[in-house]
Design a protein around this motif. Structure first.
Motif, PDB file in Angstrom:
ATOM      1  N   LYS A  69       4.503  18.545 -15.038  1.00 11.01           N
ATOM      2  CA  LYS A  69       4.906  18.428 -13.695  1.00 11.01           C
ATOM      3  C   LYS A  69       6.830  18.276 -13.689  1.00 11.01           C
ATOM      4  O   LYS A  69       7.315  19.100 -12.897  1.00 11.01           O
ATOM      5  CB  LYS A  69       4.262  17.615 -12.706  1.00 11.01           C
ATOM      6  CG  LYS A  69       4.377  17.849 -11.374  1.00 11.01           C
ATOM      7  CD  LYS A  69       3.424  17.173 -10.480  1.00 11.01           C
ATOM      8  CE  LYS A  69       3.594  17.474  -9.097  1.00 11.01           C
ATOM      9  NZ  LYS A  69       2.585  16.950  -8.140  1.00 11.01           N
ATOM     10  N   VAL A  70       7.373  17.142 -14.128  1.00 11.47           N
ATOM     11  CA  VAL A  70       8.551  16.538 -14.007  1.00 11.47           C
ATOM     12  C   VAL A  70       9.349  17.158 -15.212  1.00 11.47           C
ATOM     13  O   VAL A  70      10.652  16.829 -14.938  1.00 11.47           O
ATOM     14  CB  VAL A  70       8.560  15.344 -13.597  1.00 11.47           C
ATOM     15  CG1 VAL A  70       7.821  15.018 -12.247  1.00 11.47           C
ATOM     16  CG2 VAL A  70       7.873  14.410 -14.787  1.00 11.47           C
ATOM     17  N   LYS A  71       8.615  17.708 -16.081  1.00  7.50           N
ATOM     18  CA  LYS A  71       9.550  18.087 -17.243  1.00  7.50           C
ATOM     19  C   LYS A  71      10.416  17.099 -17.546  1.00  7.50           C
ATOM     20  O   LYS A  71      11.556  17.321 -18.037  1.00  7.50           O
ATOM     21  CB  LYS A  71      10.160  19.434 -16.964  1.00  7.50           C
ATOM     22  CG  LYS A  71       9.143  20.733 -16.556  1.00  7.50           C
ATOM     23  CD  LYS A  71      10.316  21.831 -16.473  1.00  7.50           C
ATOM     24  CE  LYS A  71       9.403  22.981 -15.834  1.00  7.50           C
ATOM     25  NZ  LYS A  71       8.613  22.786 -14.695  1.00  7.50           N
ATOM     26  N   LYS A  72       9.763  15.963 -17.916  1.00  7.90           N
ATOM     27  CA  LYS A  72      10.849  14.797 -18.598  1.00  7.90           C
ATOM     28  C   LYS A  72      10.412  14.480 -19.818  1.00  7.90           C
ATOM     29  O   LYS A  72       9.006  14.342 -20.026  1.00  7.90           O
ATOM     30  CB  LYS A  72      10.800  13.510 -17.512  1.00  7.90           C
ATOM     31  CG  LYS A  72      10.861  13.740 -16.174  1.00  7.90           C
ATOM     32  CD  LYS A  72      12.511  13.957 -15.946  1.00  7.90           C
ATOM     33  CE  LYS A  72      12.827  14.011 -14.234  1.00  7.90           C
ATOM     34  NZ  LYS A  72      14.271  14.370 -14.001  1.00  7.90           N
ATOM     35  N   ASN A  73      11.225  14.016 -20.673  1.00  8.19           N
ATOM     36  CA  ASN A  73      10.977  13.899 -21.887  1.00  8.19           C
ATOM     37  C   ASN A  73      10.327  12.161 -22.106  1.00  8.19           C
ATOM     38  O   ASN A  73       9.492  11.852 -22.660  1.00  8.19           O
ATOM     39  CB  ASN A  73      12.245  14.133 -23.089  1.00  8.19           C
ATOM     40  CG  ASN A  73      12.243  15.422 -23.462  1.00  8.19           C
ATOM     41  OD1 ASN A  73      11.302  16.321 -23.360  1.00  8.19           O
ATOM     42  ND2 ASN A  73      13.706  16.032 -23.295  1.00  8.19           N
ATOM     43  N   ASN A  74      11.201  11.505 -21.559  1.00  7.02           N
ATOM     44  CA  ASN A  74      10.808   9.767 -21.431  1.00  7.02           C
ATOM     45  C   ASN A  74      10.057   9.762 -20.195  1.00  7.02           C
ATOM     46  O   ASN A  74      10.873   9.601 -19.119  1.00  7.02           O
ATOM     47  CB  ASN A  74      12.375   9.194 -21.431  1.00  7.02           C
ATOM     48  CG  ASN A  74      11.977   7.655 -21.649  1.00  7.02           C
ATOM     49  OD1 ASN A  74      10.755   7.080 -21.684  1.00  7.02           O
ATOM     50  ND2 ASN A  74      13.100   6.800 -21.655  1.00  7.02           N
ATOM     51  N   LEU A  75       9.002   9.295 -20.381  1.00  8.97           N
ATOM     52  CA  LEU A  75       8.090   9.126 -19.104  1.00  8.97           C
ATOM     53  C   LEU A  75       7.978   7.551 -18.914  1.00  8.97           C
ATOM     54  O   LEU A  75       7.140   7.536 -17.782  1.00  8.97           O
ATOM     55  CB  LEU A  75       6.837   9.725 -19.383  1.00  8.97           C
ATOM     56  CG  LEU A  75       6.598  11.094 -19.422  1.00  8.97           C
ATOM     57  CD1 LEU A  75       5.034  11.737 -19.803  1.00  8.97           C
ATOM     58  CD2 LEU A  75       7.346  12.105 -18.113  1.00  8.97           C
ATOM     59  N   VAL A  82       1.283   2.227 -13.803  1.00 10.63           N
ATOM     60  CA  VAL A  82       0.236   3.284 -13.275  1.00 10.63           C
ATOM     61  C   VAL A  82      -0.906   2.410 -13.818  1.00 10.63           C
ATOM     62  O   VAL A  82      -2.011   2.463 -13.235  1.00 10.63           O
ATOM     63  CB  VAL A  82       0.219   4.888 -13.992  1.00 10.63           C
ATOM     64  CG1 VAL A  82      -0.001   4.664 -15.508  1.00 10.63           C
ATOM     65  CG2 VAL A  82      -0.691   5.480 -13.358  1.00 10.63           C
ATOM     66  N   ASN A  83      -0.997   1.703 -15.061  1.00 12.26           N
ATOM     67  CA  ASN A  83      -1.938   0.957 -15.271  1.00 12.26           C
ATOM     68  C   ASN A  83      -2.456  -0.336 -14.546  1.00 12.26           C
ATOM     69  O   ASN A  83      -3.475  -0.803 -14.672  1.00 12.26           O
ATOM     70  CB  ASN A  83      -2.022   0.479 -16.809  1.00 12.26           C
ATOM     71  CG  ASN A  83      -1.992   1.792 -17.784  1.00 12.26           C
ATOM     72  OD1 ASN A  83      -2.802   2.840 -17.578  1.00 12.26           O
ATOM     73  ND2 ASN A  83      -1.165   1.920 -18.766  1.00 12.26           N
ATOM     74  N   ASN A  84      -1.453  -0.490 -13.739  1.00 14.44           N
ATOM     75  CA  ASN A  84      -1.468  -1.815 -13.055  1.00 14.44           C
ATOM     76  C   ASN A  84      -2.287  -1.424 -11.500  1.00 14.44           C
ATOM     77  O   ASN A  84      -2.558  -2.294 -10.803  1.00 14.44           O
ATOM     78  CB  ASN A  84      -0.277  -2.314 -12.655  1.00 14.44           C
ATOM     79  CG  ASN A  84       0.259  -3.065 -13.935  1.00 14.44           C
ATOM     80  OD1 ASN A  84      -0.423  -3.463 -14.688  1.00 14.44           O
ATOM     81  ND2 ASN A  84       1.580  -2.881 -13.898  1.00 14.44           N
ATOM     82  N   PHE A  85      -2.557  -0.245 -11.159  1.00 14.18           N
ATOM     83  CA  PHE A  85      -3.196   0.379 -10.032  1.00 14.18           C
ATOM     84  C   PHE A  85      -4.683  -0.194  -9.871  1.00 14.18           C
ATOM     85  O   PHE A  85      -5.346  -0.098 -10.884  1.00 14.18           O
ATOM     86  CB  PHE A  85      -3.164   1.649  -9.893  1.00 14.18           C
ATOM     87  CG  PHE A  85      -1.909   2.549  -9.480  1.00 14.18           C
ATOM     88  CD1 PHE A  85      -0.950   1.731  -8.525  1.00 14.18           C
ATOM     89  CD2 PHE A  85      -1.384   3.589 -10.082  1.00 14.18           C
ATOM     90  CE1 PHE A  85       0.323   2.385  -8.538  1.00 14.18           C
ATOM     91  CE2 PHE A  85      -0.371   4.006  -9.769  1.00 14.18           C
ATOM     92  CZ  PHE A  85       0.848   3.518  -8.887  1.00 14.18           C
ATOM     93  N   ASN A  86      -5.290  -0.743  -9.039  1.00 17.76           N
ATOM     94  CA  ASN A  86      -6.626  -0.946  -8.659  1.00 17.76           C
ATOM     95  C   ASN A  86      -7.173   0.232  -8.173  1.00 17.76           C
ATOM     96  O   ASN A  86      -7.067   0.501  -7.210  1.00 17.76           O
ATOM     97  CB  ASN A  86      -6.493  -2.224  -7.811  1.00 17.76           C
ATOM     98  CG  ASN A  86      -7.890  -2.898  -7.746  1.00 17.76           C
ATOM     99  OD1 ASN A  86      -8.806  -1.982  -7.628  1.00 17.76           O
ATOM    100  ND2 ASN A  86      -8.039  -4.204  -7.567  1.00 17.76           N
TER     101      ASN A  86
END
Length: 162
Positions: A69-75, A82-86
């Protein structure tokens, strides 16, 4: 001043009804029109167990979806939290916002400033919606959905201008 991103826009509007003294609401790619609510509405119809399975799968696939979606190499900067979302909180929040309608928030629109990335889906519809509802509309160039990471300087400059 309140700053809200994406699905958080509904929370910002709800808080504005309950808290005195909020002068401005800044929405970064906030949910405004009906098509913005498709994802949260789909989540809100699941059972909790079904949602948790969906969320586990989503978290595994998210880096690839984001890269496409954002075409970024370094994400790393996009994925760091994101892993901290409950998942249970997201599940409850999707149920909350799927019940909301734009008409409930009209009193908040006059203090709302909306920031949209130049490649956003439904950008023209949101621009018209903002114009019709007295919402200040700003386009943020060379930015994706996470504009606070991509274009914080542009956003900061607009805020300073008032």
């Amino acid at each position: 001043m309140m700053l809200a991103h994406s699905m958080g826009s509904i929370l910002a509007f709800e808080l504005d009804k309950k808290i005195a003294g909020i002068d401005k609401i800044l929405l970064l790619e906030g949910n405004l029109i009906e098509s913005d609510f498709v994802w949260s509405t789909q989540m809100s119809t699941m059972t909790r167990e079904c949602f948790e399975k969906y969320w586990d799968k989503f978290i595994k696939q998210y880096p690839l979806l984001l890269k496409m979606k954002v075409k970024k190499n370094n994400l790393d900067k996009y994925l760091s939290g994101v892993n901290n979302f409950n998942p249970y909180h997201i599940f409850l929040y999707s149920k909350l916002i799927s019940k909301c309608s734009n008409l409930k928030f009209k009193n908040s629109y006059s203090k709302t400033i909306y920031f949209e990335s130049d490649g956003a889906i439904d950008a023209n519809i949101k621009k018209v919606f903002c114009c019709e509802n007295n919402i200040k509309y700003n386009v943020i160039y060379e930015s994706g959905h996470y504009m606070m990471i991509d274009a914080y300087k542009q956003i900061s400059d607009i805020i300073k201008e008032g």
